[in-house]
Scaffold this active site. Structure first.
Site, PDB file in Angstrom:
ATOM      1  N   LYS A 109       0.818  -1.228   0.000  1.00 29.51           N
ATOM      2  CA  LYS A 109       0.000   0.000   0.000  1.00 29.51           C
ATOM      3  C   LYS A 109       0.849   1.274   0.000  1.00 29.51           C
ATOM      4  O   LYS A 109       0.459   2.266  -0.614  1.00 29.51           O
ATOM      5  CB  LYS A 109      -0.952   0.012   1.210  1.00 29.51           C
ATOM      6  CG  LYS A 109      -2.081  -0.988   1.082  1.00 29.51           C
ATOM      7  CD  LYS A 109      -3.055  -0.833   2.233  1.00 29.51           C
ATOM      8  CE  LYS A 109      -4.102  -1.929   2.213  1.00 29.51           C
ATOM      9  NZ  LYS A 109      -5.118  -1.756   3.264  1.00 29.51           N
ATOM     10  N   ASN A 118      -4.833   2.201  -1.730  1.00 24.17           N
ATOM     11  CA  ASN A 118      -5.410   0.856  -1.863  1.00 24.17           C
ATOM     12  C   ASN A 118      -6.253   0.712  -3.132  1.00 24.17           C
ATOM     13  O   ASN A 118      -6.774  -0.358  -3.405  1.00 24.17           O
ATOM     14  CB  ASN A 118      -6.243   0.475  -0.626  1.00 24.17           C
ATOM     15  CG  ASN A 118      -7.628   1.073  -0.647  1.00 24.17           C
ATOM     16  OD1 ASN A 118      -7.855   2.115  -1.266  1.00 24.17           O
ATOM     17  ND2 ASN A 118      -8.568   0.434   0.026  1.00 24.17           N
TER      18      ASN A 118
HETATM   19  P1  NDP Z   1       0.889  -1.390  10.921  1.00 20.10           P
HETATM   20  O1  NDP Z   1       1.916  -2.473  11.009  1.00 20.10           O
HETATM   21  O2  NDP Z   1       1.130  -0.241  10.003  1.00 20.10           O
HETATM   22  O3  NDP Z   1       0.673  -0.735  12.399  1.00 20.10           O
HETATM   23  C1  NDP Z   1       0.523  -1.560  13.509  1.00 20.10           C
HETATM   24  C2  NDP Z   1       0.094  -0.741  14.722  1.00 20.10           C
HETATM   25  O4  NDP Z   1      -0.258  -1.657  15.750  1.00 20.10           O
HETATM   26  C3  NDP Z   1       1.159   0.174  15.286  1.00 20.10           C
HETATM   27  O5  NDP Z   1       0.557   1.308  15.832  1.00 20.10           O
HETATM   28  C4  NDP Z   1       1.805  -0.710  16.370  1.00 20.10           C
HETATM   29  O6  NDP Z   1       2.377   0.045  17.421  1.00 20.10           O
HETATM   30  C5  NDP Z   1       0.563  -1.398  16.897  1.00 20.10           C
HETATM   31  N1  NDP Z   1       0.835  -2.692  17.525  1.00 20.10           N
HETATM   32  C6  NDP Z   1       1.389  -3.788  16.954  1.00 20.10           C
HETATM   33  N2  NDP Z   1       1.404  -4.815  17.825  1.00 20.10           N
HETATM   34  C7  NDP Z   1       0.852  -4.352  18.989  1.00 20.10           C
HETATM   35  C8  NDP Z   1       0.600  -4.940  20.255  1.00 20.10           C
HETATM   36  N3  NDP Z   1       0.921  -6.192  20.517  1.00 20.10           N
HETATM   37  N4  NDP Z   1      -0.005  -4.170  21.193  1.00 20.10           N
HETATM   38  C9  NDP Z   1      -0.345  -2.899  20.935  1.00 20.10           C
HETATM   39  N5  NDP Z   1      -0.095  -2.285  19.765  1.00 20.10           N
HETATM   40  C10 NDP Z   1       0.484  -3.001  18.788  1.00 20.10           C
HETATM   41  O7  NDP Z   1      -0.485  -2.145  10.603  1.00 20.10           O
HETATM   42  P2  NDP Z   1      -1.781  -1.535   9.864  1.00 20.10           P
HETATM   43  O8  NDP Z   1      -1.996  -0.187  10.408  1.00 20.10           O
HETATM   44  O9  NDP Z   1      -1.626  -1.708   8.399  1.00 20.10           O
HETATM   45  O10 NDP Z   1      -2.941  -2.545  10.309  1.00 20.10           O
HETATM   46  C11 NDP Z   1      -3.511  -2.518  11.617  1.00 20.10           C
HETATM   47  C12 NDP Z   1      -4.705  -3.462  11.690  1.00 20.10           C
HETATM   48  O11 NDP Z   1      -5.771  -2.998  10.871  1.00 20.10           O
HETATM   49  C13 NDP Z   1      -4.417  -4.895  11.233  1.00 20.10           C
HETATM   50  O12 NDP Z   1      -5.043  -5.776  12.149  1.00 20.10           O
HETATM   51  C14 NDP Z   1      -5.094  -4.990   9.875  1.00 20.10           C
HETATM   52  O13 NDP Z   1      -5.510  -6.311   9.610  1.00 20.10           O
HETATM   53  C15 NDP Z   1      -6.285  -4.062  10.096  1.00 20.10           C
HETATM   54  N6  NDP Z   1      -6.835  -3.525   8.830  1.00 20.10           N
HETATM   55  C16 NDP Z   1      -8.126  -3.822   8.490  1.00 20.10           C
HETATM   56  C17 NDP Z   1      -8.705  -3.342   7.324  1.00 20.10           C
HETATM   57  C18 NDP Z   1     -10.133  -3.696   6.998  1.00 20.10           C
HETATM   58  O14 NDP Z   1     -10.555  -3.458   5.851  1.00 20.10           O
HETATM   59  N7  NDP Z   1     -10.894  -4.217   7.914  1.00 20.10           N
HETATM   60  C19 NDP Z   1      -7.946  -2.494   6.403  1.00 20.10           C
HETATM   61  C20 NDP Z   1      -6.601  -2.198   6.855  1.00 20.10           C
HETATM   62  C21 NDP Z   1      -6.076  -2.714   8.028  1.00 20.10           C
HETATM   63  P3  NDP Z   1       3.904   0.581  17.356  1.00 20.10           P
HETATM   64  O15 NDP Z   1       3.865   1.874  16.584  1.00 20.10           O
HETATM   65  O16 NDP Z   1       4.275   0.768  18.779  1.00 20.10           O
HETATM   66  O17 NDP Z   1       4.721  -0.488  16.674  1.00 20.10           O
END
Ligand code: NDP
Length: 269
Positions: A66, A87
């Site tokens: 993306k 997207n």
């Molecule tokens: P990214 O990898 O870009 O970001 C992940 C985020 O989650 C960061 O803020 C990270 O924090 C945080 N994080 C990761 N692990 C943990 C944990 N164990 N506890 C707390 N915080 C955590 O992922 P995306 O933003 O691309 O995706 C996020 C979610 O959204 C996914 O589950 C994805 O499947 C979902 N999604 C759903 C869509 C839909 O159409 N329903 C579309 C797009 C995404 P840090 O900055 O500290 O690393």
């Protein structure tokens, strides 16, 4: 001539988009095919060029491309620029136009399917990754009274609050444990749910009638949904967001927004 579209990703077998778009096409009487396209991890740009050469009209883009997709576009819509990610690609007379429908899909799910107004409400956004960034401008455009962005790495939430703070809606950054007060809408945009991990926010963020939405979806409620429900929230997963972002992409390509209820029922009978 049947118009061709696809979804590009790696892996791609799990994508539900090829099940969704044919239903939208039938509903609206449009003649199109929609396929899966596996791009090599180092071959996204070449894949897009091949699709353009083969006469495809557009493509959706999913993980992990993306952000890279924004770089292949000749023009970006404002919400794609704000999200820093694309997207939805439209191939139009030599142009590659990039848009991002994830945030609009989320907002459509909250306002249409869950029947919740965002205007004037307190919104808590958990996470500060790509999905949170993509959600922010469409949420701001609904004019909530305040947005708090809480993230494990507070500096990333701070950066997002700064980037999006000039649109007239107060935005604060926070760590999970420091979030205070109750919220009307709590959105889990962390990827913690994938590993069954709960962002450790105080239970008091949820009140009776709060809406708690996890962007992740699956056959079972996530730990976040279970926690929020125990504390009085109405819960949703991310399936509605998925179905609505596809409808937004379809509308960009075909000029007509399909009815999402049939697909929602098909994916969650
Ligand atoms: P990214 O990898 O870009 O970001 C992940 C985020 O989650 C960061 O803020 C990270 O924090 C945080 N994080 C990761 N692990 C943990 C944990 N164990 N506890 C707390 N915080 C955590 O992922 P995306 O933003 O691309 O995706 C996020 C979610 O959204 C996914 O589950 C994805 O499947 C979902 N999604 C759903 C869509 C839909 O159409 N329903 C579309 C797009 C995404 P840090 O900055 O500290 O690393």
């Amino acid at each position: 001539m049947t118009d061709k579209y696809c979804v590009i990703g790696n892996p791609i077998a799990h994508s539900k988009s090829p099940d969704i778009h044919p239903v939208y096409a039938r509903q609206t009487g449009q003649d199109l095919v929609y396929e899966r396209c596996l791009a090599p991890l180092d071959g996204f740009a070449a894949t897009v060029q091949r699709l353009v050469a083969e006469g495809y009209r557009g493509a959706n883009v999913t993980l992990p491309f993306k952000i890279e997709a924004a770089g292949v576009c000749t023009r970006l819509e404002e919400r794609a620029r704000a999200a820093g990610a694309v997207n939805t690609l439209s191939f139009d007379r030599g142009e590659i136009v990039g848009d991002n429908t994830d945030g609009p899909g989320l907002v459509a799910d909250i306002t249409r399917n869950a029947g919740r107004e965002i205007r004037g409400k307190r919104v808590l956004l958990l996470g500060a990754g790509g999905a949170a960034r993509g959600a922010l401008l469409p949420i701001i455009q609904q004019e909530p009274c305040e947005i708090v962005i809480a993230n494990r790495t507070v500096a990333t939430a701070d950066a997002l609050a700064r980037d999006f703070g000039r649109h007239g809606v107060p935005i604060r950054a926070s760590g999970f444990a420091e979030v205070d007060g109750g919220f009307d809408i709590v959105i889990n945009a962390t990827s913690g749910s994938l590993a069954g991990e709960l962002p450790p926010v105080p239970a008091a963020v949820f009140g009776p009638g709060s809406l708690a939405l996890d962007m992740m979806y699956g056959s079972q409620p996530t730990v976040f949904m279970e926690f929020a429900a125990r504390h009085g929230a109405v819960v949703r997963d991310g399936l509605g967001m998925l179905v609505e972002q596809a409808a937004e992409a379809f509308a960009i390509w075909r000029g007509e927004r399909p009815d999402t209820a049939e697909v929602f029922g098909m994916l969650r009978p």
